[in-house]
Design an enzyme around this catalytic site. Sequence first.
Site, mmCIF file in Angstrom:
data_model
loop_
_atom_site.group_PDB
_atom_site.id
_atom_site.type_symbol
_atom_site.label_atom_id
_atom_site.label_comp_id
_atom_site.label_asym_id
_atom_site.label_seq_id
_atom_site.Cartn_x
_atom_site.Cartn_y
_atom_site.Cartn_z
ATOM 1 N N ASP A 1 -116.607 28.941 -54.136
ATOM 2 C CA ASP A 1 -116.378 27.512 -53.886
ATOM 3 C C ASP A 1 -117.249 26.714 -54.856
ATOM 4 O OD1 ASP A 1 -115.089 25.978 -51.149
ATOM 5 O OD2 ASP A 1 -116.318 24.765 -52.491
ATOM 6 N N ASP B 1 -116.725 26.302 -60.134
ATOM 7 C CA ASP B 1 -115.419 25.628 -60.183
ATOM 8 C C ASP B 1 -114.353 26.664 -60.542
ATOM 9 O OD1 ASP B 1 -113.172 24.191 -60.840
ATOM 10 O OD2 ASP B 1 -114.281 22.607 -61.870
ATOM 11 N N LYS C 1 -102.792 28.347 -49.327
ATOM 12 C CA LYS C 1 -102.418 27.030 -48.792
ATOM 13 C C LYS C 1 -101.681 26.225 -49.849
ATOM 14 C CE LYS C 1 -105.672 23.771 -47.687
ATOM 15 N NZ LYS C 1 -106.569 23.294 -46.619
HETATM 16 C C1 LIG Z 1 -110.320 23.086 -46.718
HETATM 17 S S1 LIG Z 1 -111.794 23.515 -47.530
HETATM 18 C C2 LIG Z 1 -111.954 25.215 -47.161
HETATM 19 C C3 LIG Z 1 -112.431 25.498 -45.771
HETATM 20 C C4 LIG Z 1 -112.736 26.975 -45.561
HETATM 21 N N1 LIG Z 1 -111.522 27.775 -45.547
HETATM 22 C C5 LIG Z 1 -113.460 27.243 -44.278
HETATM 23 O O1 LIG Z 1 -112.901 27.922 -43.418
HETATM 24 O O2 LIG Z 1 -114.610 26.824 -44.130
HETATM 25 C C6 LIG Z 1 -111.315 23.538 -49.209
HETATM 26 C C7 LIG Z 1 -112.406 23.959 -50.158
HETATM 27 O O3 LIG Z 1 -111.871 24.004 -51.491
HETATM 28 C C8 LIG Z 1 -112.976 23.773 -52.358
HETATM 29 N N2 LIG Z 1 -112.544 23.467 -53.727
HETATM 30 C C9 LIG Z 1 -111.791 22.443 -54.155
HETATM 31 N N3 LIG Z 1 -111.639 22.462 -55.483
HETATM 32 C C10 LIG Z 1 -112.321 23.567 -55.925
HETATM 33 C C11 LIG Z 1 -112.537 24.146 -57.212
HETATM 34 N N4 LIG Z 1 -112.023 23.589 -58.318
HETATM 35 N N5 LIG Z 1 -113.263 25.269 -57.291
HETATM 36 C C12 LIG Z 1 -113.790 25.848 -56.174
HETATM 37 N N6 LIG Z 1 -113.617 25.335 -54.925
HETATM 38 C C13 LIG Z 1 -112.901 24.212 -54.800
HETATM 39 C C14 LIG Z 1 -113.687 22.599 -51.689
HETATM 40 O O4 LIG Z 1 -115.002 22.493 -52.167
HETATM 41 C C15 LIG Z 1 -113.586 22.970 -50.215
HETATM 42 O O5 LIG Z 1 -114.760 23.601 -49.775
#
Ligand SMILES: C[S@@+](CC[C@H](N)C(=O)[O-])C[C@H]1O[C@@H](n2cnc3c(N)ncnc32)[C@H](O)[C@@H]1O
Length: 204
Positions: free
Chosen positions: A78, A94, A159
């Site tokens: 993440d 990222d 998703k």
């Molecule tokens: C809906 S949350 C995930 C929740 C997780 N499944 C849980 O159960 O706790 C979506 C995640 O995608 C991550 N995210 C978004 N863009 C990202 C990227 N470019 N690289 C890594 N993570 C990313 C966000 O930081 C966020 O933590």
Amino acid sequence: MAKSNKSWIHRQDKDPYAKKARGSHFRSRAVYKLSEIDKKDRLFRTAQTIIDIGASPGSWSQYASEQLGPQGRVIAVDILPMQPIDKVSFIKGDFTEDQVMRACMAGLAGAQADLVISDIAPNLSGVKTRDQACSMYLAELVLDFADEALKQGGDLLVKLFQGEGTDQYKKELNKRFQKVMVRKPQASRDSSREFYVLARGYQV
Ligand SMILES: C[S@@+](CC[C@H](N)C(=O)[O-])C[C@H]1O[C@@H](n2cnc3c(N)ncnc32)[C@H](O)[C@@H]1O
């Protein structure tokens, strides 16, 4: 307090899944989406090596780590930090960057993944076409990664957000997997365009 924050707090107060998560050791209500799909589809039956993309704050990784056998492990990634979880190796970075994807591959140490799960979602700008394009881009990277990481017969849970590009994406999945199924767990709000696609039996 901003109006959108107030309505978020109000929604969380009313939400039975958020309430249930607060009374549990899970870090987020998102766990109930995964557990519901798992109850139906038995995702972790044979999964020993799992990659969790977009993992923070970590409820999916918590759940996945609890399903593992003694040799099992989860590699989670993440852009945000995540508190440690037993049997979970966390990569902070990222996912759109090559080096981060490579770090996930390196974490496999030559093994292949049984299961890739992705709950990754971009920060929403409110501009629908832009947000949709960003979420499809992330989903495509997840599929590229699955192409590299999954073993034959492996599964992918990803998703998506209903909109431009999702039908084409499902077609791509159909070319690579034996079975592709759409899931909208009850814990996923009706008002949300999110849904999950479970692709089983990687066979490229
Ligand atoms: C809906 S949350 C995930 C929740 C997780 N499944 C849980 O159960 O706790 C979506 C995640 O995608 C991550 N995210 C978004 N863009 C990202 C990227 N470019 N690289 C890594 N993570 C990313 C966000 O930081 C966020 O933590």
